[in-house]
Design a protein around this motif. Sequence first.
Motif, PDB file in Angstrom:
ATOM      1  N   PRO A  17       0.831  -1.208   0.000  1.00 51.64           N
ATOM      2  CA  PRO A  17       0.000   0.000   0.000  1.00 51.64           C
ATOM      3  C   PRO A  17       0.862   1.253   0.000  1.00 51.64           C
ATOM      4  N   PRO A  18       0.382   2.318  -0.596  1.00 56.63           N
ATOM      5  CA  PRO A  18       1.144   3.568  -0.586  1.00 56.63           C
ATOM      6  C   PRO A  18       1.142   4.187   0.802  1.00 56.63           C
ATOM      7  N   ASN A  19       2.045   5.132   1.014  1.00 57.19           N
ATOM      8  CA  ASN A  19       2.031   5.877   2.267  1.00 57.19           C
ATOM      9  C   ASN A  19       0.794   6.761   2.303  1.00 57.19           C
ATOM     10  N   PRO A  20       0.257   7.000   3.481  1.00 59.83           N
ATOM     11  CA  PRO A  20      -0.966   7.807   3.555  1.00 59.83           C
ATOM     12  C   PRO A  20      -0.679   9.292   3.338  1.00 59.83           C
ATOM     13  N   PRO A  21      -1.693  10.051   2.932  1.00 58.48           N
ATOM     14  CA  PRO A  21      -1.542  11.498   2.930  1.00 58.48           C
ATOM     15  C   PRO A  21      -1.487  11.998   4.380  1.00 58.48           C
ATOM     16  N   ALA A  22      -1.234  13.283   4.555  1.00 62.74           N
ATOM     17  CA  ALA A  22      -1.112  13.812   5.916  1.00 62.74           C
ATOM     18  C   ALA A  22      -1.707  15.214   5.976  1.00 62.74           C
ATOM     19  N   ASN A  23      -1.815  15.714   7.202  1.00 69.95           N
ATOM     20  CA  ASN A  23      -2.178  17.114   7.454  1.00 69.95           C
ATOM     21  C   ASN A  23      -3.495  17.516   6.791  1.00 69.95           C
ATOM     22  N   LEU A  24      -4.557  16.778   7.083  1.00 65.48           N
ATOM     23  CA  LEU A  24      -5.865  17.151   6.556  1.00 65.48           C
ATOM     24  C   LEU A  24      -6.328  18.442   7.226  1.00 65.48           C
ATOM     25  N   THR A  25      -6.689  19.424   6.424  1.00 65.32           N
ATOM     26  CA  THR A  25      -7.138  20.708   6.944  1.00 65.32           C
ATOM     27  C   THR A  25      -8.447  21.115   6.268  1.00 65.32           C
ATOM     28  N   ASN A  26      -9.059  22.142   6.839  1.00 71.86           N
ATOM     29  CA  ASN A  26     -10.321  22.666   6.320  1.00 71.86           C
ATOM     30  C   ASN A  26     -10.146  24.161   6.045  1.00 71.86           C
ATOM     31  N   PRO A  27      -9.615  24.502   4.855  1.00 70.32           N
ATOM     32  CA  PRO A  27      -9.321  25.905   4.569  1.00 70.32           C
ATOM     33  C   PRO A  27     -10.554  26.777   4.348  1.00 70.32           C
ATOM     34  N   ALA A  28     -11.711  26.186   4.084  1.00 66.42           N
ATOM     35  CA  ALA A  28     -12.905  26.996   3.833  1.00 66.42           C
ATOM     36  C   ALA A  28     -14.154  26.176   4.105  1.00 66.42           C
ATOM     37  N   ARG A  29     -15.205  26.872   4.508  1.00 69.25           N
ATOM     38  CA  ARG A  29     -16.489  26.215   4.745  1.00 69.25           C
ATOM     39  C   ARG A  29     -17.614  27.197   4.473  1.00 69.25           C
ATOM     40  N   THR A  30     -18.794  26.658   4.147  1.00 69.41           N
ATOM     41  CA  THR A  30     -20.022  27.446   4.055  1.00 69.41           C
ATOM     42  C   THR A  30     -21.104  26.678   4.802  1.00 69.41           C
ATOM     43  N   THR A  31     -22.339  27.106   4.671  1.00 72.13           N
ATOM     44  CA  THR A  31     -23.427  26.379   5.332  1.00 72.13           C
ATOM     45  C   THR A  31     -23.684  25.029   4.684  1.00 72.13           C
ATOM     46  N   THR A  62     -19.845  22.510   9.127  1.00 70.32           N
ATOM     47  CA  THR A  62     -20.356  23.546   8.249  1.00 70.32           C
ATOM     48  C   THR A  62     -20.793  24.735   9.093  1.00 70.32           C
ATOM     49  N   SER A  63     -20.873  25.892   8.455  1.00 73.72           N
ATOM     50  CA  SER A  63     -21.319  27.083   9.168  1.00 73.72           C
ATOM     51  C   SER A  63     -22.783  26.918   9.566  1.00 73.72           C
ATOM     52  N   ILE A  64     -23.113  27.433  10.753  1.00 76.60           N
ATOM     53  CA  ILE A  64     -24.506  27.358  11.209  1.00 76.60           C
ATOM     54  C   ILE A  64     -25.383  28.238  10.326  1.00 76.60           C
ATOM     55  N   THR A  65     -24.872  29.389  10.014  1.00 81.76           N
ATOM     56  CA  THR A  65     -25.537  30.280   9.067  1.00 81.76           C
ATOM     57  C   THR A  65     -24.539  30.602   7.971  1.00 81.76           C
ATOM     58  N   ALA A  66     -25.016  31.201   6.909  1.00 78.29           N
ATOM     59  CA  ALA A  66     -24.130  31.544   5.802  1.00 78.29           C
ATOM     60  C   ALA A  66     -22.989  32.406   6.302  1.00 78.29           C
ATOM     61  N   ASP A  67     -21.784  32.206   5.747  1.00 79.52           N
ATOM     62  CA  ASP A  67     -20.605  32.965   6.153  1.00 79.52           C
ATOM     63  C   ASP A  67     -20.781  34.422   5.757  1.00 79.52           C
ATOM     64  N   THR A  68     -21.100  35.223   6.749  1.00 82.55           N
ATOM     65  CA  THR A  68     -21.246  36.659   6.487  1.00 82.55           C
ATOM     66  C   THR A  68     -20.178  37.463   7.220  1.00 82.55           C
ATOM     67  N   THR A  69     -19.204  36.746   7.812  1.00 83.04           N
ATOM     68  CA  THR A  69     -18.136  37.427   8.534  1.00 83.04           C
ATOM     69  C   THR A  69     -17.134  38.003   7.548  1.00 83.04           C
ATOM     70  N   PRO A  70     -16.967  39.299   7.534  1.00 85.24           N
ATOM     71  CA  PRO A  70     -16.032  39.897   6.580  1.00 85.24           C
ATOM     72  C   PRO A  70     -14.598  39.658   7.005  1.00 85.24           C
ATOM     73  N   PRO A  71     -13.693  39.587   6.051  1.00 83.54           N
ATOM     74  CA  PRO A  71     -12.277  39.465   6.405  1.00 83.54           C
ATOM     75  C   PRO A  71     -11.743  40.799   6.928  1.00 83.54           C
ATOM     76  N   ASN A  72     -10.585  40.735   7.552  1.00 83.50           N
ATOM     77  CA  ASN A  72      -9.926  41.970   7.989  1.00 83.50           C
ATOM     78  C   ASN A  72      -9.347  42.707   6.781  1.00 83.50           C
ATOM     79  N   PRO A  73      -9.249  43.995   6.838  1.00 82.75           N
ATOM     80  CA  PRO A  73      -8.695  44.746   5.706  1.00 82.75           C
ATOM     81  C   PRO A  73      -7.181  44.610   5.642  1.00 82.75           C
ATOM     82  N   PRO A  74      -6.586  44.866   4.467  1.00 82.30           N
ATOM     83  CA  PRO A  74      -5.128  44.912   4.382  1.00 82.30           C
ATOM     84  C   PRO A  74      -4.607  46.157   5.106  1.00 82.30           C
TER      85      PRO A  74
END
Length: 850
Positions: free
Chosen positions: A198-212, A282-294
């Motif tokens: 068998p091949p080696n397993p992948p690693a470091n599963l992350t969740n970079p984004a989510r919606t409802t 998943t988000s409880i409600t739609a993602d309406t949180t704005p990002p921080n500004p540059p």
Amino acid sequence: MVDYMDILQTRPDIESKLIIGKTLTGPQDLWWYNVGKNVNRYTWGFYNWSTTSQGINQWDLCYWSTPYFPFEYLTGSEWGIFGVILPSEDGTPVPTTWYEWTREGIDDYRYAYKLETLISSATSMGFGSNSSVTTAVTLLANIKSSMLTYPSASIAEGVAGRAYWGPEFENLDQYRENIAQSITALIAIVEAGGDTTPPNPPANLTNPARTTSSIRLSWTASTSGDVNHYKVYKNSVFVSTAAGTAYTNTGLSAGTTYSYTVYAVDNANNQSVSGASGSYYTSITADTTPPNPPTELTSPARTETSITLSWVASGQAIDGDSASYYRVYRGAALIGTPSATTMPDAGLTAETTYNYTIYAVDDAGNQSTESLQGSFSTLSIGGDATPPEILSVSVSNKNTVRVTFNEPVEEVSAETVSNYSIDNGITVTGAVLDINLETVALNVSDLTMGTTYAITINNIRDRATNPNTIAANSQASFVYSGNITPLGKVLGLKALDNPADTGGKIVVCWAVSTDADLAGYKIYFSSEPFSGISGATYFSDSPVNNRDASSCTVTGLAVNIQPYYFGVLALDSFGNVSSETGCTPAARAINNRVGDLVNGEENYEITAGYNTSIKVSVPEGTNKGVFIDILAVEGTNSLVSGAMLDKISSANLKASGSTKIVNSTVNDLSATATEFKAKLSLMSNVTIVIPYPASITGETENGLRIYTLNETTNDWELVSGNHTIDKANHTVSINVAHFSVFRILGTVLSADTLNEVRVYPNPFKPNDNKPETGDWNTGIYFDGLTNNSTIKVYTMSGELVNTLEETDNDGKYQWDVKNKEKEKLSSGTYIYKITNTTGEKITGKIGVVK
């Protein structure tokens, strides 16, 4: 019924042989059979295999071929002598259950024989010490040692009930199942050249984004070099494959946590033992949180007509999101949406102040509520008196040189070929200014590896109001070091029958290579699997000059009959190719049009190009001209849309919670999911045939049914009609009027309640010689049971006769009408009481008349 003679074949001895001879020459037809369900199966199956019985006694009329192959001649008129049928009233043959018992035995023999041949093949390939091979050898040795002598006359005649139970017969189903598992393991070894690692397993599963309704997954690739794709499981149920290291699971419920595991799968279809796992919500409600500004807007470079902007990236917001890209406004006009943190703004007016506003935008499309603002001025006319200079020169490949200047330059001068010259006889044939207005890509004649070149540039102007011209004969040196490093292996190979055509074409797909100096791809094919291109045929129309290609239609192939395997090599501009190539599974170039002439005959059976066991059988003369395509849902052959995969994933999740579906089959049979399509509507019904793994046996196999996807509710719905299970070929078929996505699931055949229980035959009269009143071979049936029902049988005085339990999900129990001591019941009236785990109970009476 006409008179006939019951002959008990107690031993395959000379006396039995003489009886056969007499019946063949006598005035009455006689069909010969053995007595006893398990005796028949045992005798014809593992016993004869263990003794390597060849051409003796009961096998007399089934001659072996050379080399030995015991199943080649088990057909023909002679076969009827050995128990296939009994005569009916008009003398015509009538099938009997004895034949089925005999067939089970023959299948046992086939399984053992098949495993023997695979052990031999694997051993000859050098894999005799492989654990799967040694396990198979031990398994057959144990089965052979457990086979006792040929059943005695008393056993065959059913004395003391020995025709139905005993150490000779108890493990036949388990032997078959164990052999089937070993066959599957050894086929993988033989077909993959022994690769079972068998091949080696992948690693470091992350969740970079989510919606409802969606979760984005990302992971680090497996370190194994032969990974073909990844399998994604949600809550232990397979949901999709992924060619790369990211996947978005859509169609989810808001505010819900899901557990994911991602496994690596190599080219031999070995799956990593473990996977990268994680639970995300998943988000409880739609993602309406704005990002921080540059922050910190600056202008590191300005000219009379351009301003370069630079800023510090947006910080992570409270919901974990960062900026996906930025919206840059000049005044009220949107001028760019860069993902980077720098952007030039050109074409401006000298000595003019411009106001800039920059917003961050996250992956849900939310824009920062606050913005970054700043004002910068272009230089005054004449204020930019500095001519452009050569900042750097690089080589992309043997025909591309990239020149970067220290400021934006004017397009006409930058793209004038005569403004560039390269020594050592190199000719510049083209020049293109990049969107950044600072880099020019030059097309040149072939460079020589290891050679140092000097480039001379004249007449390049900047974008000032009074343009400044580069210093005359500005020069820079560069070395073409070449590239002798082969490109990486091309991954994600697929080969699929070209849809809706008349055959001869296969579409080969792959994941686009990320090598910087990629030039294109070379396609190779063969009628046999291969790991190197030696002996494979090169496809002359390969996209050797298209670095962005991800597929190629290979033409000129044989129609229907020939399987093909494909490999793809990446090609760089220096002529180097990948050091190795993977190989696709077999694919056929199918004529998908019903009724077309194929090999001189009208074709009414359309098969899948990737698996000829998956097919559509069309009644002759119907649906002529309709194109039928068959698409895999899972694995390397999948071309099903992402939206459809989401629907299938949702349906699988619902099925795993259904009480009417065998839960294990949701995952175990996920590969049976198949999309059938028709170009032009079907004009009459057709039969679809879908295979299932040989490892599915017993009552689970008996309950296999074909389901169709309801694309509105995302449910698997049982297809109405007669489902045919072909256990010899491991397929299920059903007649349908239209196409959709279909799959096989195990159906729980037991009832929901005890309201419809039937007990038959009742009364039981085993000596009447009438099928409707029963016999000791078939006993009494309790039908319409719920799973895990318990049946207790009592005498009229309340003494417990026997306790029976229905545990195999088929809603039926076949009782041999014997007590706990395995003695046949005496004539009389008995009381039965049936209960189940929900507390239901019913009672009734049974009559036994001997």
